[in-house]
Design an enzyme around this catalytic site. Structure first.
Site: not given
Ligand code: NI
Length: 404
Positions: A87, A145
């Protein structure tokens, strides 16, 4: 029957051969960053590459998330996991590089584009060496994350990512602008901090500013609560045990001449040890309870655990340090002296299986690459990509060889 190979030599050679691929993948992902929980195209890209390499099993949308989990099957019933996060962050890129983000206000400023490319590289290397591989390698491409609420490591574990086949050890890495490209670093034990958040509401009684005796001043009580909370780290915590308590936000009041009925504040707590992590919220609640009681105010205390501390297992970390020194040369492997107070949800895996988190050097002052993580001008020296890919591939290869 397979012939014996010099794995370190082969893996380094393969990593250099795919350097252009690594750069291309990394730039593609960098130009098309996606926010936590929305890694749809990144996941599609990853899955397509894994199938191209001939990875035996590729599961998309693992556990209903955007995760991609691959499995390369080796000879024996032993499994090691490698993890990358995918991400990006909600911020505008300002590097001006030709491969800068094409998506407004979304940027890979934490290097997760590099982590994804590196793990793809390791997958390509390991599938090329599949006939020599003594055990299974699970490839975990993890979403989310950077946020705790959209299916990161914790969610994948709940959905069984460490089972069938059961993972015996896990390795992961993160780019690190303080180490030069070409080097890696790690340490045994405490490595990164837990990252929890809290909200406190102080409930007083509103009144006219000129008649404080008729109210309970939530602003004053909040000030005393803040003061008292800041004494926890300095007076309750053993000075040899690092901890941070920060109140980063406070909100309350309506006008200069009104004593407000409520003040809300929020902050974060970081610790390196699990014991301290459990203890601090208890001290906090005692402090808030005592202070508000003494003023006749009420409170609401909401403490939410984020990620636990990253604690590197002794056995896997000794193994990783030895293997990385063998692969890259002693001079390129740093045994880091200190942990950091940053957080990382790789910690969730380490609560379940032994493993090691590694820092991948990406700094190169000559190329002007030195910006910290999460900076709008963050970039990496791409020479680090084959280093990362070879480290991940070699650790997996040797772990299953030594434990099969
Ligand atoms: Ni990160």
């Amino acid at each position: 029957m397979s012939i014996h190979i010099d794995a370190a030599y082969e893996i380094k050679k393969l990593a250099q051969e795919i350097k252009e691929d690594l750069i291309r993948w990394r730039r593609h992902i960098h130009m098309h960053p996606e926010l936590s929980g929305e890694e749809y195209n990144t996941a599609k890209f990853v899955a397509q590459k894994l199938r191209e390499f001939g990875v035996d099993e590729v599961i998309e949308n693992f556990g209903g998330t955007t995760a991609v989990v691959g499995l390369i099957r080796g000879k024996h019933d032993i499994t090691v996991a490698l993890r990358a996060d995918m991400d990006a962050l909600p911020m505008e890129e300002k590097t001006g590089k030709p491969y800068a983000s094409q998506i407004p206000k979304v940027m890979h400023s934490c290097g997760h584009d590099a982590h994804t490319a590196v793990l793809l590289g390791a997958a390509k290397i390991l599938t090329a060496l599949k006939e020599h591989l003594q055990g299974n390698v699970k490839l975990i491409f993890q979403p989310c994350e950077e946020r705790h609420d959209c299916g990161g490591a914790k969610k994948l574990i709940e959905e069984g990512v460490l089972e069938s086949p059961k993972v015996s050890a896990i390795f992961g890495l993160h780019v690190f602008p303080e180490l030069p490209a070409g080097t890696v670093g790690t340490r045994i034990g405490h490595f990164m901090a837990s990252s929890d958040v809290f909200t406190i509401k102080i409930k007083g009684k509103g009144s006219h500013a000129s008649r404080p005796h008729q109210g309970v001043d939530s602003v004053l009580v909040a000030a005393q609560v803040i003061n008292t909370l800041h004494h926890i780290v300095s007076r309750k915590v053993d000075p040899l045990h690092p901890a941070v308590l920060t109140i980063g936000r406070i909100k309350g009041g309506y006008a200069d001449n009104i004593i407000p009925d409520e003040v809300e504040m929020g902050g974060t707590v970081r610790t390196l040890s699990l014991e301290l992590r459990d203890q601090i919220p208890k001290w906090m609640e005692n402090a808030i309870w005592g202070v508000t009681l003494s003023y006749g105010a009420a409170y609401q205390f909401d403490y939410r655990q984020g990620t636990p501390p990253v604690i590197n297992d002794e056995k896997t970390t000794k193994f990783a340090l030895g293997m990385m020194k063998y692969l890259l040369g002693e001079e390129n492997v740093v045994e880091l002296e200190n942990p950091s107070m940053g957080g990382e949800d790789f910690a969730e895996y380490l609560m379940k299986v032994p493993g090691t988190f590694i820092r991948l050097g990406i700094r190169n002052e000559e190329k002007g690459i030195k910006a910290p993580l999460h900076s709008p001008v963050f970039d990496i020296d791409e020479d680090a990509l084959p280093v990362g890919a070879s480290v991940m591939a070699f650790l997996a290869y040797k772990w299953v060889e030594e434990h099969s």
